[in-house]
Design a protein around this motif. Structure first.
Motif, PDB file in Angstrom:
ATOM      1  N   HIS A  21      84.683  93.463 -29.711  1.00  0.00           N
ATOM      2  CA  HIS A  21      84.892  94.501 -28.700  1.00  0.00           C
ATOM      3  C   HIS A  21      84.421  93.879 -27.389  1.00  0.00           C
ATOM      4  O   HIS A  21      83.272  93.462 -27.284  1.00  0.00           O
ATOM      5  N   PHE A  22      85.348  93.750 -26.439  1.00  0.00           N
ATOM      6  CA  PHE A  22      84.983  93.253 -25.115  1.00  0.00           C
ATOM      7  C   PHE A  22      85.022  94.419 -24.132  1.00  0.00           C
ATOM      8  O   PHE A  22      86.009  95.174 -24.099  1.00  0.00           O
ATOM      9  N   ASN A  23      83.999  94.541 -23.313  1.00  0.00           N
ATOM     10  CA  ASN A  23      84.011  95.616 -22.307  1.00  0.00           C
ATOM     11  C   ASN A  23      84.871  95.245 -21.110  1.00  0.00           C
ATOM     12  O   ASN A  23      84.884  94.096 -20.677  1.00  0.00           O
ATOM     13  N   ILE A  24      85.577  96.247 -20.591  1.00  0.00           N
ATOM     14  CA  ILE A  24      86.410  96.024 -19.404  1.00  0.00           C
ATOM     15  C   ILE A  24      85.777  96.728 -18.196  1.00  0.00           C
ATOM     16  O   ILE A  24      85.048  97.708 -18.348  1.00  0.00           O
ATOM     17  N   ASN A  25      86.052  96.180 -17.019  1.00  0.00           N
ATOM     18  CA  ASN A  25      85.477  96.722 -15.783  1.00  0.00           C
ATOM     19  C   ASN A  25      86.509  97.032 -14.717  1.00  0.00           C
ATOM     20  O   ASN A  25      86.240  97.758 -13.782  1.00  0.00           O
ATOM     21  N   ASN A  26      87.662  96.418 -14.829  1.00  0.00           N
ATOM     22  CA  ASN A  26      88.694  96.592 -13.803  1.00  0.00           C
ATOM     23  C   ASN A  26      90.030  96.082 -14.336  1.00  0.00           C
ATOM     24  O   ASN A  26      90.106  95.641 -15.482  1.00  0.00           O
ATOM     25  N   LEU A  27      91.026  96.123 -13.498  1.00  0.00           N
ATOM     26  CA  LEU A  27      92.361  95.650 -13.881  1.00  0.00           C
ATOM     27  C   LEU A  27      92.340  94.199 -14.350  1.00  0.00           C
ATOM     28  O   LEU A  27      92.902  93.857 -15.382  1.00  0.00           O
ATOM     29  N   GLU A  28      91.646  93.356 -13.575  1.00  0.00           N
ATOM     30  CA  GLU A  28      91.680  91.914 -13.866  1.00  0.00           C
ATOM     31  C   GLU A  28      91.070  91.587 -15.233  1.00  0.00           C
ATOM     32  O   GLU A  28      91.643  90.831 -16.012  1.00  0.00           O
ATOM     33  N   TRP A  29      89.919  92.164 -15.524  1.00  0.00           N
ATOM     34  CA  TRP A  29      89.262  91.873 -16.811  1.00  0.00           C
ATOM     35  C   TRP A  29      90.147  92.322 -17.962  1.00  0.00           C
ATOM     36  O   TRP A  29      90.280  91.635 -18.970  1.00  0.00           O
ATOM     37  N   THR A  30      90.755  93.482 -17.789  1.00  0.00           N
ATOM     38  CA  THR A  30      91.616  94.013 -18.843  1.00  0.00           C
ATOM     39  C   THR A  30      92.774  93.050 -19.081  1.00  0.00           C
ATOM     40  O   THR A  30      93.096  92.716 -20.214  1.00  0.00           O
ATOM     41  N   LYS A  31      93.359  92.583 -17.981  1.00  0.00           N
ATOM     42  CA  LYS A  31      94.490  91.653 -18.062  1.00  0.00           C
ATOM     43  C   LYS A  31      94.081  90.354 -18.748  1.00  0.00           C
ATOM     44  O   LYS A  31      94.759  89.879 -19.663  1.00  0.00           O
ATOM     45  N   ILE A 259      88.185  87.167  -6.888  1.00  0.00           N
ATOM     46  CA  ILE A 259      88.010  87.825  -8.194  1.00  0.00           C
ATOM     47  C   ILE A 259      88.482  86.903  -9.334  1.00  0.00           C
ATOM     48  O   ILE A 259      87.821  86.781 -10.357  1.00  0.00           O
ATOM     49  N   SER A 260      89.618  86.228  -9.095  1.00  0.00           N
ATOM     50  CA  SER A 260      90.181  85.381 -10.156  1.00  0.00           C
ATOM     51  C   SER A 260      89.387  84.103 -10.396  1.00  0.00           C
ATOM     52  O   SER A 260      89.607  83.421 -11.403  1.00  0.00           O
ATOM     53  N   SER A 261      88.483  83.774  -9.485  1.00  0.00           N
ATOM     54  CA  SER A 261      87.734  82.522  -9.682  1.00  0.00           C
ATOM     55  C   SER A 261      86.797  82.622 -10.890  1.00  0.00           C
ATOM     56  O   SER A 261      86.277  81.612 -11.350  1.00  0.00           O
ATOM     57  N   GLY A 262      86.614  83.809 -11.432  1.00  0.00           N
ATOM     58  CA  GLY A 262      85.810  83.936 -12.653  1.00  0.00           C
ATOM     59  C   GLY A 262      86.656  83.962 -13.914  1.00  0.00           C
ATOM     60  O   GLY A 262      86.123  84.041 -15.027  1.00  0.00           O
ATOM     61  N   MET A 263      87.980  83.879 -13.738  1.00  0.00           N
ATOM     62  CA  MET A 263      88.883  84.060 -14.888  1.00  0.00           C
ATOM     63  C   MET A 263      88.729  82.993 -15.976  1.00  0.00           C
ATOM     64  O   MET A 263      88.604  83.322 -17.158  1.00  0.00           O
TER      65      MET A 263
END
Ligand SMILES: [Zn+2]
Length: 278
Positions: A21-31, A259-263
């Protein structure tokens, strides 16, 4: 496809493996989580806490983001949209009405009988809508700044009685882990996990999985854990990536780049956690 957690947990339990189970925080994390789990072809549970729901705009927004990403990114794996730590019947009801396929009702701070009553109310409503329910029993440890409160572990007969009385689908017993990014020595009670898993039919959930090595997580799974919740580890890795990027690119203002630099770091961490089933 969006599904409840019943079949996934059943299959992982049968194979002595654990679904993450991974927690989501926003659109990017979910994606990113959806993309990476889909690439690796493993089902995933997307956990969204009440505060993350509030942050993202509400239950309907979260549901829309998840279902739209599944559609537009052509995600083939099974995805569970799960309310993490619902603290009231009302909150669980709202999640279910918005389309969440799984909820956790956390009334573990109440006494045993009250926890049973509240959990049972959520189970009745959820099951009428084909939604699965996770509950918690015992006092989980909490990490507050540098102070660790280890909570207290659960007693086996309480778990048995709780499961029998509530009809809950999965349960998170307090077994010595701590919420948050704990890096010290934990006193995980593997024997307790094993004993509960031998006596209780439903899948067991480990909260506070962050900061634990794969070796420790594997030991938990070997002793009977079927679902592992990961939140802080992704936050830790994401913020590391963003900090590094900003230190080297302090003129960048494009939020998408920042934001994407943590992807990449999040995706590697997802790969690492999923290795526990190898
Ligand atoms: Zn938790």
């Amino acid at each position: 496809m969006l599904v409840n957690s019943k079949e996934i947990l059943k299959e992982f339990k049968r194979n002595n493996k654990a679904v993450i189970h991974f927690n989501i925080n926003n659109l990017e994390w979910t994606k990113w989580i959806l993309e990476e789990c889909n690439r690796l072809n493993v089902p995933v549970i997307l956990g969204c806490s009440e505060s993350a729901v509030k942050y993202m705009g509400g239950f309907d927004v979260v549901y829309s983001i998840v279902t739209s990403l599944i559609k537009d990114l052509d995600i083939k794996i099974d995805v569970v949209l799960h309310l993490d730590h619902g603290h009231s019947v009302e909150s669980c009801t709202k999640a279910i009405d918005a389309g969440f396929t799984s909820v956790m009702i956390d009334a573990s701070c109440e006494d045993f009988n009250q926890n049973v009553l509240i959990t049972k109310e959520v189970v009745n409503y959820a099951h009428s809508k084909n939604v699965t329910v996770e509950a918690e029993i015992g006092i989980m440890g909490q990490l507050n700044h540098d102070n660790v409160n280890f909570g207290s572990t659960t007693n086996v007969s309480d778990v048995l009685e709780f499961v029998k009385q509530t009809g809950v689908d999965s349960i998170a017993p307090a077994v010595g882990t701590v919420h948050g990014m704990y890096r010290g020595d934990l006193k995980i009670d593997y024997d307790l996990i094993h004993e509960i898993s031998m006596k209780v039919d439903i899948p067991l959930v480990l909260h506070g999985g962050s900061g634990l090595s794969n070796e420790i997580l594997k030991k938990c799974v070997k002793n009977g854990i079927t679902k592992i919740n990961i939140n802080s580890d992704l936050q830790d890795k994401w913020s590391l990536g963003v900090r590094e990027y900003l230190a080297n690119n302090n003129e960048v203002i494009d939020p998408r780049k920042i934001i994407s630099s943590g992807m990449d770091k999040i995706k590697s961490e997802i790969d690492l956690k999923l290795n526990i089933n190898d």
